[in-house]
Design an enzyme around this catalytic site. Structure first.
Site, short mmCIF file in Angstrom:
data_model
loop_
_atom_site.label_atom_id
_atom_site.label_comp_id
_atom_site.label_asym_id
_atom_site.label_seq_id
_atom_site.Cartn_x
_atom_site.Cartn_y
_atom_site.Cartn_z
N TYR A 74 0.18 7.03 11.26
CA TYR A 74 -0.99 6.25 10.83
C TYR A 74 -1.29 5.15 11.86
O TYR A 74 -2.45 4.88 12.15
CB TYR A 74 -0.75 5.64 9.45
N ASN A 112 -9.73 12.29 2.89
CA ASN A 112 -10.31 13.30 3.78
C ASN A 112 -10.82 14.48 2.94
O ASN A 112 -10.04 15.16 2.29
CB ASN A 112 -9.26 13.78 4.78
N CYS A 132 -5.41 16.34 8.23
CA CYS A 132 -4.70 15.17 7.72
C CYS A 132 -3.22 15.49 7.48
O CYS A 132 -2.39 14.59 7.44
CB CYS A 132 -5.36 14.63 6.47
N HIS A 133 -2.88 16.77 7.37
CA HIS A 133 -1.47 17.14 7.20
C HIS A 133 -0.65 16.83 8.46
O HIS A 133 0.56 16.75 8.39
CB HIS A 133 -1.33 18.63 6.83
N GLU A 193 2.23 25.76 11.82
CA GLU A 193 1.78 25.35 13.15
C GLU A 193 2.91 25.19 14.15
O GLU A 193 2.68 24.86 15.30
CB GLU A 193 0.99 24.04 13.04
#
Length: 166
Positions: free
Chosen positions: A99, A122, A130-131, A157
């Site tokens: 953040y 979001n 946002c993950h 990912e």
């Protein structure tokens, strides 16, 4: 004008894909908190081109064959929220940011909590990733889709396990 929506099964639960004016405006979670994303009236539209294309690209993402999305997005929020959501779009596939890194990126290093709040609102989860935002300590923090979904997306990912503290 009402928003159009369709439902999509996914490995992280049923997703509600929402479009307005031929642009993707939201991806909502099965366990969606009321009023997290304000959309107004919704009308089911299983033949909406932008929603069909969104579903196709998400299916490729979940299959591991897509790492970027090519969709027109319609973010609805405050100027600050839109700035945070645009910053999310710059986080590369397979990487994370804190953040505080996002706050510095948007030129407001003291707005860490506000960045967290904007991240939580979001409307276009997964596409605006946002993950990929984690706590300063490297730990997973709150996520509208739930922490299990966040873990799943990060693992999909290939985010380095050593990078994350569960």
């Amino acid at each position: 004008m009402p928003c159009e929506y369709t439902l999509m099964p996914s490995p992280v639960g049923q997703l509600t894909l929402v479009a307005r004016d031929d642009k993707l405006s939201a991806i909502l979670w099965e366990c969606e908190r009321a009023n997290r994303v304000r959309l107004g009236e919704l009308r089911e539209a299983n033949d909406c081109p932008v929603l069909l294309e969104t579903e196709r690209q998400l299916q490729e993402y979940f299959a591991g064959t897509r790492s970027t999305f090519e969709l027109e997005l319609d973010f609805t929020g405050t100027d600050f929220q839109k700035q945070v959501w645009q910053a999310l779009l710059t986080i590369p596939f397979g990487e994370t940011r804190s953040y505080s890194q996002i706050a510095r990126q948007i030129g407001n290093p003291n707005a860490v909590r506000a960045v967290g709040a904007a991240n939580g609102r979001n409307p276009i989860s997964i596409i605006a990733p946002c993950h990929r935002v984690i706590g300063a300590s490297g730990g997973l923090t709150g996520f509208a889709g739930g922490l299990a979904a966040k873990r799943y997306l990060l693992a999909l990912e290939g985010t380095a396990q050593a990078e994350l503290k569960y």
